[in-house]
Design a protein around this motif. Structure first.
Motif, PDB file in Angstrom:
ATOM      1  N   TRP A 125       0.965  -1.325  -0.018  1.00 26.60           N
ATOM      2  CA  TRP A 125      -0.121  -0.148  -0.070  1.00 26.60           C
ATOM      3  C   TRP A 125       0.945   1.349   0.087  1.00 26.60           C
ATOM      4  CZ3 TRP A 125      -5.393   0.255   0.477  1.00 26.60           C
ATOM      5  CH2 TRP A 125      -6.123  -1.013   0.404  1.00 26.60           C
ATOM      6  N   GLN A 126       0.327   2.406  -0.809  1.00 29.57           N
ATOM      7  CA  GLN A 126       1.050   3.706  -0.725  1.00 29.57           C
ATOM      8  C   GLN A 126       0.443   4.639   0.003  1.00 29.57           C
ATOM      9  OE1 GLN A 126       4.192   3.570  -2.222  1.00 29.57           O
ATOM     10  NE2 GLN A 126       3.662   1.396  -2.792  1.00 29.57           N
ATOM     11  N   PRO A 127       0.876   5.248   0.982  1.00 33.64           N
ATOM     12  CA  PRO A 127       0.085   6.426   1.602  1.00 33.64           C
ATOM     13  C   PRO A 127      -0.157   7.772   0.759  1.00 33.64           C
ATOM     14  CG  PRO A 127       2.261   6.308   2.410  1.00 33.64           C
ATOM     15  CD  PRO A 127       2.236   5.119   1.509  1.00 33.64           C
ATOM     16  N   THR A 128      -0.863   8.359   0.967  1.00 37.61           N
ATOM     17  CA  THR A 128      -1.334   9.501   0.355  1.00 37.61           C
ATOM     18  C   THR A 128      -1.571  10.576   1.229  1.00 37.61           C
ATOM     19  OG1 THR A 128      -3.702   9.417   0.129  1.00 37.61           O
ATOM     20  CG2 THR A 128      -2.592   8.775  -1.825  1.00 37.61           C
ATOM     21  N   SER A 129      -2.488  10.659   2.407  1.00 36.20           N
ATOM     22  CA  SER A 129      -2.755  11.214   3.448  1.00 36.20           C
ATOM     23  C   SER A 129      -3.133  10.464   4.557  1.00 36.20           C
ATOM     24  CB  SER A 129      -3.510  12.553   2.988  1.00 36.20           C
ATOM     25  OG  SER A 129      -3.803  13.493   4.222  1.00 36.20           O
ATOM     26  N   ALA A 130      -2.072  10.013   5.333  1.00 36.14           N
ATOM     27  CA  ALA A 130      -2.288   9.036   6.480  1.00 36.14           C
ATOM     28  C   ALA A 130      -3.113   9.790   7.492  1.00 36.14           C
ATOM     29  CB  ALA A 130      -1.449   8.352   7.026  1.00 36.14           C
ATOM     30  N   THR A 131      -2.997  11.061   7.805  1.00 41.47           N
ATOM     31  CA  THR A 131      -3.631  11.842   8.656  1.00 41.47           C
ATOM     32  C   THR A 131      -4.621  12.914   7.995  1.00 41.47           C
ATOM     33  OG1 THR A 131      -1.731  11.551  10.341  1.00 41.47           O
ATOM     34  CG2 THR A 131      -3.257  13.169  10.591  1.00 41.47           C
ATOM     35  N   THR A 132      -5.869  13.175   8.544  1.00 42.88           N
ATOM     36  CA  THR A 132      -6.798  14.192   7.924  1.00 42.88           C
ATOM     37  C   THR A 132      -7.735  14.575   8.983  1.00 42.88           C
ATOM     38  OG1 THR A 132      -8.029  14.505   6.038  1.00 42.88           O
ATOM     39  CG2 THR A 132      -8.471  12.363   7.118  1.00 42.88           C
ATOM     40  N   ASN A 133      -8.371  15.715   8.695  1.00 45.40           N
ATOM     41  CA  ASN A 133      -9.140  16.237   9.663  1.00 45.40           C
ATOM     42  C   ASN A 133     -10.639  16.495   8.666  1.00 45.40           C
ATOM     43  OD1 ASN A 133      -8.521  18.402   7.977  1.00 45.40           O
ATOM     44  ND2 ASN A 133      -8.067  19.920   9.796  1.00 45.40           N
ATOM     45  N   SER A 134     -10.716  16.090   7.500  1.00 48.93           N
ATOM     46  CA  SER A 134     -11.960  16.120   6.506  1.00 48.93           C
ATOM     47  C   SER A 134     -12.942  15.369   6.937  1.00 48.93           C
ATOM     48  CB  SER A 134     -11.322  15.316   5.239  1.00 48.93           C
ATOM     49  OG  SER A 134     -12.228  15.594   4.461  1.00 48.93           O
ATOM     50  N   THR A 135     -14.192  16.366   6.981  1.00 52.65           N
ATOM     51  CA  THR A 135     -15.449  15.765   7.250  1.00 52.65           C
ATOM     52  C   THR A 135     -16.120  15.335   5.920  1.00 52.65           C
ATOM     53  OG1 THR A 135     -15.941  18.169   6.965  1.00 52.65           O
ATOM     54  CG2 THR A 135     -15.419  17.322   9.262  1.00 52.65           C
ATOM     55  N   THR A 136     -15.569  15.583   4.760  1.00 58.59           N
ATOM     56  CA  THR A 136     -16.205  15.015   3.492  1.00 58.59           C
ATOM     57  C   THR A 136     -15.515  13.849   3.191  1.00 58.59           C
ATOM     58  OG1 THR A 136     -14.743  16.393   2.605  1.00 58.59           O
ATOM     59  CG2 THR A 136     -17.050  17.279   3.232  1.00 58.59           C
ATOM     60  N   GLY A 137     -14.696  13.198   3.493  1.00 59.04           N
ATOM     61  CA  GLY A 137     -13.805  12.058   3.057  1.00 59.04           C
ATOM     62  C   GLY A 137     -12.504  12.218   2.389  1.00 59.04           C
ATOM     63  N   ALA A 138     -11.261  11.552   2.932  1.00 58.70           N
ATOM     64  CA  ALA A 138     -10.128  11.860   2.112  1.00 58.70           C
ATOM     65  C   ALA A 138      -9.442  10.284   2.073  1.00 58.70           C
ATOM     66  CB  ALA A 138      -9.342  12.837   2.916  1.00 58.70           C
ATOM     67  N   ILE A 139      -8.912  10.391   1.032  1.00 59.65           N
ATOM     68  CA  ILE A 139      -8.246   9.094   0.661  1.00 59.65           C
ATOM     69  C   ILE A 139      -6.801   8.977   1.232  1.00 59.65           C
ATOM     70  CG2 ILE A 139      -7.219   7.538  -1.232  1.00 59.65           C
ATOM     71  CD1 ILE A 139     -10.190   8.100  -1.451  1.00 59.65           C
ATOM     72  N   SER A 140      -6.591   8.044   2.175  1.00 56.90           N
ATOM     73  CA  SER A 140      -5.196   7.853   2.767  1.00 56.90           C
ATOM     74  C   SER A 140      -4.344   6.897   2.456  1.00 56.90           C
ATOM     75  CB  SER A 140      -5.452   7.679   4.094  1.00 56.90           C
ATOM     76  OG  SER A 140      -6.337   6.268   4.449  1.00 56.90           O
ATOM     77  N   TRP A 141      -4.881   5.752   1.626  1.00 62.51           N
ATOM     78  CA  TRP A 141      -3.937   4.958   1.100  1.00 62.51           C
ATOM     79  C   TRP A 141      -4.337   4.299  -0.103  1.00 62.51           C
ATOM     80  CZ3 TRP A 141       0.685   3.084   3.685  1.00 62.51           C
ATOM     81  CH2 TRP A 141       0.714   3.511   4.936  1.00 62.51           C
ATOM     82  N   TYR A 142      -3.636   3.829  -1.142  1.00 62.51           N
ATOM     83  CA  TYR A 142      -3.957   3.180  -2.516  1.00 62.51           C
ATOM     84  C   TYR A 142      -3.324   1.893  -2.478  1.00 62.51           C
ATOM     85  CZ  TYR A 142      -6.615   6.755  -4.790  1.00 62.51           C
ATOM     86  OH  TYR A 142      -7.629   7.716  -5.229  1.00 62.51           O
ATOM     87  N   ALA A 143      -3.391   1.016  -3.145  1.00 65.39           N
ATOM     88  CA  ALA A 143      -2.874  -0.125  -3.463  1.00 65.39           C
ATOM     89  C   ALA A 143      -3.374  -0.723  -5.084  1.00 65.39           C
ATOM     90  CB  ALA A 143      -2.920  -1.250  -2.683  1.00 65.39           C
ATOM     91  N   ALA A 144      -2.530  -1.264  -5.700  1.00 68.38           N
ATOM     92  CA  ALA A 144      -2.961  -2.094  -6.960  1.00 68.38           C
ATOM     93  C   ALA A 144      -2.302  -3.148  -7.200  1.00 68.38           C
ATOM     94  CB  ALA A 144      -2.809  -1.048  -8.268  1.00 68.38           C
ATOM     95  N   THR A 145      -2.949  -4.198  -7.634  1.00 72.32           N
ATOM     96  CA  THR A 145      -2.388  -5.473  -7.936  1.00 72.32           C
ATOM     97  C   THR A 145      -3.307  -6.576  -8.869  1.00 72.32           C
ATOM     98  OG1 THR A 145      -1.845  -7.552  -6.804  1.00 72.32           O
ATOM     99  CG2 THR A 145      -4.027  -6.792  -6.205  1.00 72.32           C
ATOM    100  N   ARG A 146      -3.008  -7.355  -9.277  1.00 74.77           N
ATOM    101  CA  ARG A 146      -3.598  -8.527  -9.876  1.00 74.77           C
ATOM    102  C   ARG A 146      -4.272  -9.538  -9.154  1.00 74.77           C
ATOM    103  NH1 ARG A 146      -3.924  -8.164 -15.439  1.00 74.77           N
ATOM    104  NH2 ARG A 146      -2.146  -6.848 -16.407  1.00 74.77           N
ATOM    105  N   VAL A 147      -5.365  -9.828  -9.328  1.00 72.22           N
ATOM    106  CA  VAL A 147      -6.080 -11.050  -8.289  1.00 72.22           C
ATOM    107  C   VAL A 147      -5.070 -12.521  -8.630  1.00 72.22           C
ATOM    108  CG1 VAL A 147      -8.011 -12.275  -7.874  1.00 72.22           C
ATOM    109  CG2 VAL A 147      -8.170  -9.857  -8.172  1.00 72.22           C
ATOM    110  N   GLN A 148      -4.864 -12.966  -7.769  1.00 71.85           N
ATOM    111  CA  GLN A 148      -4.039 -14.124  -7.832  1.00 71.85           C
ATOM    112  C   GLN A 148      -4.775 -15.236  -6.739  1.00 71.85           C
ATOM    113  OE1 GLN A 148      -1.520 -15.025  -9.950  1.00 71.85           O
ATOM    114  NE2 GLN A 148      -0.284 -13.348 -10.370  1.00 71.85           N
ATOM    115  N   CYS A 149      -4.809 -15.052  -5.622  1.00 68.96           N
ATOM    116  CA  CYS A 149      -5.300 -15.879  -4.543  1.00 68.96           C
ATOM    117  C   CYS A 149      -6.996 -15.574  -4.257  1.00 68.96           C
ATOM    118  CB  CYS A 149      -4.584 -15.718  -3.184  1.00 68.96           C
ATOM    119  SG  CYS A 149      -2.894 -16.236  -3.397  1.00 68.96           S
ATOM    120  N   PRO A 150      -7.578 -16.495  -3.954  1.00 66.34           N
ATOM    121  CA  PRO A 150      -9.039 -16.171  -3.579  1.00 66.34           C
ATOM    122  C   PRO A 150      -9.527 -15.380  -2.314  1.00 66.34           C
ATOM    123  CG  PRO A 150      -8.542 -18.363  -2.848  1.00 66.34           C
ATOM    124  CD  PRO A 150      -7.036 -18.017  -3.340  1.00 66.34           C
TER     125      PRO A 150
END
Length: 283
Positions: A125-150
């Motif tokens: 996972w890659q952090p974007t803004s791990a800490t926030t005071n947003s009351t409307t929603g803020a993205i804190s972490w992203y990840a991308a992969t290919r599905v391998q396991c179930p």
């Protein structure tokens, strides 16, 4: 007396010699260690085994003692190196590579016919803004992969200061557009002294074929109180199923990269395997 041509006598002597050779060969036992043409068939529940001088099985294929069929490659010490099939209904027809210590280090899945079972694959996972005071929603972490396991697993912790509450959302995108599916939503609070709350999420990869690209994100929203919320990803990976109930639902036949429908509805409740923890330190 009529004269007999010499070439005819030579031919007769050559023919006699060939008859003697053929007669001798007919009495010889043919070689039993070479098959030059044709097909070898072992039926009626038979099997083939290659056994070394020490008595250890290097190769066996055919019917196993439990009545199933499979193939086994062994090492010099007799330990299994590779097997196809096995005992019991849970492992029937599985392909497995074994370590010298007897652990399956590569295998397909026991309950999901479409996915890799082992090894478990880490999901960074890659952090974007791990800490926030947003009351409307803020993205804190992203990840991308290919599905391998179930099965998907995520370990996470969130800090809330005194009298602050927040909503944490795990979302997934498999359609290649800006449409996100909610995989899990939970709430955390700081109580009267501020605290860290740990959460563990386990979820089947429902309706996602093997090798599907997937993007994940974690969103934080302050729902009450003053201050900032902080979320840390402790770890994440894909793994094999442990029970039949963890097998993902089959994907729709029309699933493609651009038209794949996202799973709707809230995911099933996760077992409470990690109790909330308290830490005195602040983020």
């Amino acid at each position: 007396m009529a004269a007999i041509p010499l070439d005819l006598l030579d031919r007769i002597r050559a023919l006699e010699r060939q008859v003697r050779e053929l007669s001798g060969r007919s009495q010889m036992r043919p070689a039993m260690d070479t098959i030059t043409h044709g097909r070898v068939t072992i039926g009626e529940g038979g099997s083939l085994a290659v056994i070394g001088p020490s008595g250890k099985v290097a190769l066996s294929t055919g019917q196993w003692p439990d009545g199933t069929y499979g193939t086994r490659l062994g090492r010099d010490d007799g330990s299994a190196a590779w097997t196809v099939g096995g005992s019991g209904t849970d492992t029937a027809n599985m392909v497995r590579m074994w370590s010298r210590g007897g652990s399956a280090i590569v295998m397909d899945d026991a309950y999901s016919d479409r996915h890799l079972g082992r090894p478990s694959l880490p999901l960074p996972w890659q952090p974007t803004s791990a800490t926030t005071n947003s009351t409307t929603g803020a993205i804190s972490w992203y990840a991308a992969t290919r599905v391998q396991c179930p099965v998907f697993w995520l370990g996470i912790e969130t800090y809330c200061p005194t009298n602050l509450s927040a909503r944490i959302e795990l979302e997934a995108n498999t359609a290649g557009s800006n449409t996100w599916e909610n995989w899990q939503t939970w709430t955390v609070s700081g109580g009267t002294a501020g605290r860290w709350t740990a959460n563990e999420i386990t979820r089947p990869m429902h309706r996602l074929p093997h090798f599907t690209h997937i993007t994940l994100r974690i969103r934080q929203t302050v729902t009450s109180g003053q201050g900032s919320v902080t979320t840390n990803v402790l770890g994440s990976y894909q793994r094999n199923t442990f029970t039949p109930g963890e097998a993902p639902q089959a994907p729709p036949a029309s699933l493609t990269k651009t038209t794949a429908p996202l799973v709707t509805g809230a995911p099933a409740a996760e077992p409470a395997r990690l109790a909330p923890t308290l830490r005195a330190d602040n983020p």
